[in-house]
Each structure stands twice: as C-alpha cells, then as structure tokens.
Design a protein around this motif. Structure first.
Motif, PDB file in Angstrom:
ATOM      1  N   MET A  87       0.965  -0.995  -0.063  1.00  0.00           N
ATOM      2  CA  MET A  87       0.072   0.071  -0.276  1.00  0.00           C
ATOM      3  C   MET A  87       0.894   1.256  -0.090  1.00  0.00           C
ATOM      4  O   MET A  87       0.488   2.260  -0.601  1.00  0.00           O
ATOM      5  CB  MET A  87      -0.987  -0.105   1.138  1.00  0.00           C
ATOM      6  N   ASN A 114      -6.482   2.927   8.484  1.00  0.00           N
ATOM      7  CA  ASN A 114      -7.097   2.154   9.217  1.00  0.00           C
ATOM      8  C   ASN A 114      -7.384   3.177  10.635  1.00  0.00           C
ATOM      9  O   ASN A 114      -7.165   2.743  11.550  1.00  0.00           O
ATOM     10  CB  ASN A 114      -6.038   1.038   9.731  1.00  0.00           C
ATOM     11  N   HIS A 119     -16.290   2.522   8.272  1.00  0.00           N
ATOM     12  CA  HIS A 119     -16.138   1.738   7.139  1.00  0.00           C
ATOM     13  C   HIS A 119     -17.296   0.530   6.901  1.00  0.00           C
ATOM     14  O   HIS A 119     -17.418   0.007   7.945  1.00  0.00           O
ATOM     15  CB  HIS A 119     -14.569   1.287   6.837  1.00  0.00           C
ATOM     16  N   SER A 123     -14.300  -4.153   5.539  1.00  0.00           N
ATOM     17  CA  SER A 123     -13.496  -3.077   4.739  1.00  0.00           C
ATOM     18  C   SER A 123     -12.061  -3.451   4.761  1.00  0.00           C
ATOM     19  O   SER A 123     -11.497  -4.080   5.662  1.00  0.00           O
ATOM     20  CB  SER A 123     -13.754  -1.795   5.045  1.00  0.00           C
ATOM     21  N   LYS A 124     -11.370  -3.364   3.605  1.00  0.00           N
ATOM     22  CA  LYS A 124      -9.901  -3.364   3.316  1.00  0.00           C
ATOM     23  C   LYS A 124      -9.122  -2.615   4.454  1.00  0.00           C
ATOM     24  O   LYS A 124      -8.043  -2.796   4.773  1.00  0.00           O
ATOM     25  CB  LYS A 124      -9.487  -3.280   2.004  1.00  0.00           C
ATOM     26  N   HIS A 125      -9.664  -1.492   4.759  1.00  0.00           N
ATOM     27  CA  HIS A 125      -9.286  -0.672   5.621  1.00  0.00           C
ATOM     28  C   HIS A 125      -8.821  -1.209   7.019  1.00  0.00           C
ATOM     29  O   HIS A 125      -7.849  -0.894   7.433  1.00  0.00           O
ATOM     30  CB  HIS A 125     -10.041   0.678   5.956  1.00  0.00           C
ATOM     31  N   ALA A 130      -6.041  -0.549   2.493  1.00  0.00           N
ATOM     32  CA  ALA A 130      -6.598   0.412   1.598  1.00  0.00           C
ATOM     33  C   ALA A 130      -6.341   1.664   2.142  1.00  0.00           C
ATOM     34  O   ALA A 130      -6.002   1.831   3.402  1.00  0.00           O
ATOM     35  CB  ALA A 130      -8.064   0.336   2.013  1.00  0.00           C
ATOM     36  N   ASP A 132      -7.529   6.134   1.361  1.00  0.00           N
ATOM     37  CA  ASP A 132      -8.503   6.849   0.655  1.00  0.00           C
ATOM     38  C   ASP A 132      -7.838   8.246   0.554  1.00  0.00           C
ATOM     39  O   ASP A 132      -6.969   8.907   1.475  1.00  0.00           O
ATOM     40  CB  ASP A 132      -9.909   7.287   1.500  1.00  0.00           C
ATOM     41  N   HIS A 171     -10.751   5.702  -3.587  1.00  0.00           N
ATOM     42  CA  HIS A 171     -10.437   4.664  -2.554  1.00  0.00           C
ATOM     43  C   HIS A 171      -9.442   3.571  -3.312  1.00  0.00           C
ATOM     44  O   HIS A 171      -9.794   3.214  -4.468  1.00  0.00           O
ATOM     45  CB  HIS A 171     -11.773   3.841  -2.175  1.00  0.00           C
ATOM     46  N   GLU A 173      -7.368   0.167  -3.182  1.00  0.00           N
ATOM     47  CA  GLU A 173      -7.365  -1.294  -1.794  1.00  0.00           C
ATOM     48  C   GLU A 173      -6.497  -2.256  -2.701  1.00  0.00           C
ATOM     49  O   GLU A 173      -6.677  -2.449  -3.846  1.00  0.00           O
ATOM     50  CB  GLU A 173      -8.713  -1.551  -1.530  1.00  0.00           C
TER      51      GLU A 173
END
Length: 177
Positions: A87, A114, A119, A123-125, A130, A132, A171, A173
C-alpha cells in the motif's frame, strides 16, 4: 544507660536518605542533549526523481513509508503506521498520478487509512490494505483522468474506486493482501 530513644533511629535514617536522594538529584543537572535526525536525501527530490529512483534501486520499507507521509498531507486522525508495504508503494504511484494530472504544486491528502470506525464491516481498511485520497478539491474534468490513470498504473492487483456522494474520495485497495 537505657535505650529510650532507639525508636528515633529509623525516622532519622529515613530523613538522611531523603536528603541524600534530593542532593543527588539536584547535583545531576546536566542538560538533555538535543537529538537531530540525519537529513534524508529523499525529502528534497522532485516527484519525477523519487519515482525514477523507486524504479532503479531498492529502498527499504520504512523509507518508502516515510516518503509516502512526506509527499502527502493527512487529514487529522488518519492512522497509516500499519499499512502493508504494497500500500505504501501504491500510494506513491497514486501521488505520481496526481502530480502528472494536476501538477507538481498539488499535494494529495490522505483522508483515511485504518482509523475510521464507519467503513463497511469487511473493509480492506481494517486489514491495512486500503487508503482513501481526497479528490473533491480536484477540478471535475480531471477527476476521471486521475481515476483512470491510477487504475492503469496500479494494475490488476489493486482496485481503484471513485466513491462519490457527501464524502467523495478516491479509494485504493489491495485485492489480495
């Protein structure tokens, strides 16, 4: 001679110990040395230079992460410290796209890592996969170009979504962490 005052020995010793500790603290008044971290040459590179060097020589993960932090602004409260290394690299590619499309004077803003408790449930957060980016302050005619360029640059390993609405953002991811 009787030992009438033996009970006073313990308090007197305690008083002397406290005075001795106070004296030691007061005599040790050296100034705390100031730490100045060594200057990082990556901080002065232009966007084209750092991208070219990312392609040419290996840079350890901590420096890549620091470069992502230096090349962006973060919305208050954004947590990026546990991002997956992929990431960090993807974030640098997104930054490069912003610079190509909008110009080198533009500094992208990361609005979420994160850190946001609202979310979607899976969510991948929450898996540190992820990020944004703010896109609402980019002129409308350039937003589509940014999304398409990011999708092309990141390839099939990443998903790029232009999430519209009240909190419009880009976004990015990692599909398979």
């Amino acid at each position: 001679m009787k030992m009438r005052y033996v009970y006073l020995i313990a308090p007197i010793l305690v008083i002397f110990l406290l005075l001795g500790a106070y004296w030691l603290v007061k005599t040790n008044d050296r100034p705390i040395p100031k730490f100045e971290p060594p200057e990082d040459p990556l901080a002065t590179w232009s966007p084209e230079e750092y991208y070219r060097h990312l392609q040419m020589k290996p840079i350890n993960g901590k420096r890549v992460h620091n470069l992502l932090i230096q090349r962006t602004r973060q919305k208050p409260g954004v947590y990026l410290e546990s991002l997956l290394p992929a990431m960090d690299s993807a974030g640098l590619k997104v930054i490069h796209v912003y610079h190509v499309v909008v110009g080198d004077d533009y500094t992208p803003v990361i609005t979420s890592g994160n850190d946001y408790p609202y979310h979607a449930r899976n969510s991948k957060h929450y898996f540190n996969a992820a990020i944004d980016f703010r896109i609402v302050d980019v002129p409308m005619k350039l937003r589509k170009q940014i999304v398409e360029s990011c999708t092309e640059r990141l390839g099939p390993r990443f998903r790029v979504l232009w999430e519209r609405g009240a909190k419009e953002h880009l976004h990015v991811e990692l599909i398979e962490p």
